[in-house]
Design an enzyme around this catalytic site. Structure first.
Site: not given
Ligand code: GLA
Length: 391
Positions: A34, A36, A133, A166, A178
């Site tokens: 959390h 990013d 995924s 997304e 991700d």
């Molecule tokens: C999810 C989101 C990412 C990131 C994580 C937490 O995976 O897709 O962008 O914020 O939560 O680190």
């Protein structure tokens, strides 16, 4: 898997064209959770599990897609004219919204399709486990179009387009971690990514006699439109409060000392807790990557544990099952560190475990977890691998 897929591809799409094979891995974030979306550092790697695809051009202008994982109730592929893909579609065969989102983003960036495409997807990533995924299917689709249409989209751009899909098409306001890890992962390395500048470097994942174990709590995580977006709003509110006095672009521009100094400006105490997590986690991610580079696994492990504590107490995105898994791991000999990974609210923990302790880890945590929660955990041992592409 691929051989089986070739047979199915021929059954569904016929034998006129020979499809090409692609793979996109999932990801596990080692630390920097959390951060990013707050312009901080993340430290994920691409994992051995992921999604395969076979794809071939069609002579018409249709996109036809079938998933061996999600389409058991359908006996024909999902079909749409590429011209009909746009941002406001919402198809109830829900998985197709991810690839359609990517197509819509490609169109909005001016890419023109010369022909239709048949795609067959099949994966071994547990769904809803927080191992990305959705990012995998997005990046995979971006790579397929890039290769078959010769768009030459580089890995960083593929990650950005996938995040855009997304955010705008699926409606999940995720950061870029991700999609970046799935697209830009490197075998035997973790990626240290500055999510504000997108500068990145690879750190060798030299774990000596240790292994990465992912433990699935089997509490399905559900992030879209819910608590995830709320946490982001709370961070944004804290940032706006501090920006009244201090010139910063994002929360992770602050050191912990600075956050403390300006904390009086944050009007809601819950927002300060969220900000505290983001800023402290950012510092932990940097320290942890340095610890790994200098072979100091013990420090790395302790920082993983501290990350979990902050996600539990300040960011409040763990669930009791994840707390139980982490605590069981912390108390087990041979465990270097353990924490929840991904967005939270269910999903997985990631643990670094001495190889000699792995069997005991799986057996005893599996048994204790079931006793304490009534749920069965699943365990995956993984290496780290290259990001998505043709195979
Ligand atoms: C999810 C989101 C990412 C990131 C994580 C937490 O995976 O897709 O962008 O914020 O939560 O680190």
């Amino acid at each position: 898997m691929i051989n089986e897929m070739h047979k199915v591809f021929a059954q569904i799409f016929g034998t006129d064209s020979t499809p090409e094979a692609f793979f996109a891995p999932g990801r596990v974030n080692l630390i920097g959770e959390h951060t990013d979306h707050e312009g901080g550092f993340v430290f994920p790697c691409a994992i051995d599990f992921g999604i395969y695809a076979l794809a071939a051009k069609r002579p018409d202008n249709k996109l036809c897609m079938y998933s061996l994982n999600f389409d058991k109730d359908y006996n024909s592929p999902f079909e749409i004219l590429l011209d009909d893909v746009h941002e406001n579609l919402n198809i109830n065969r829900s998985w197709v919204n991810y690839p359609l989102g990517v197509v819509s983003v490609l169109k909005s960036h001016g890419y023109k399709f010369n022909s239709g495409i048949n795609i067959l997807y099949a994966g071994n990533l547990p769904d809803g486990a927080g191992l990305s995924s959705s990012a995998a299917i997005e990046v995979l689709t971006a790579k397929i179009f890039s290769e078959l249409e010769s768009f030459n989209i580089d890995g960083v751009t593929a990650a950005k387009f996938s995040q855009e899909a997304e955010n705008n098409f699926v409606g999940m306001h995720c950061g870029i971690m991700d999609q970046f890890a799935v697209s830009m992962g490197k075998k035997n390395h973790a990626v240290l990514l500055n999510c504000s500048s997108l500068e990145y470097s690879y750190a060798p994942l030299e774990l000596g006699s240790c292994r990465i174990i992912i433990t699935n709590s089997n509490v399905p995580h559900s992030l879209v439109g819910s608590e995830y977006n709320l946490r982001r709003q709370q961070c944004e509110a804290a940032l706006a409060d501090i920006q009244r006095v201090k010139d910063i672009k994002c929360l992770c521009d602050l050191t912990l000392d600075e956050l403390d100094e300006y904390s009086y400006l944050v009007s809601e105490s819950v927002n300060l807790k969220r900000a505290h997590h983001a800023v402290s986690e950012n510092a932990r991610a940097v320290r942890a990557s340095q610890a790994l580079r200098s072979g100091n696994l013990k420090t790395f492990g302790r920082l993983m544990n501290a990350s979990h504590v902050s996600l539990r107490d300040n960011y409040e995105v763990t669930v009791p099952e994840l707390d139980i898994l982490a605590k069981l791991a912390w108390n087990m000999p041979g465990v270097i560190g353990s924490r929840m990974t991904g967005g939270g609210f269910g999903g997985c923990t990631v643990s670094i475990v001495e190889e000699s302790a792995v069997k005991n880890f799986i057996e005893s945590i599996g048994a204790d977890y079931e006793k304490l929660t009534g749920r069965k955990a699943a365990f995956y041992t993984t290496g780290s691998r290259d990001g998505a592409g043709r195979i």
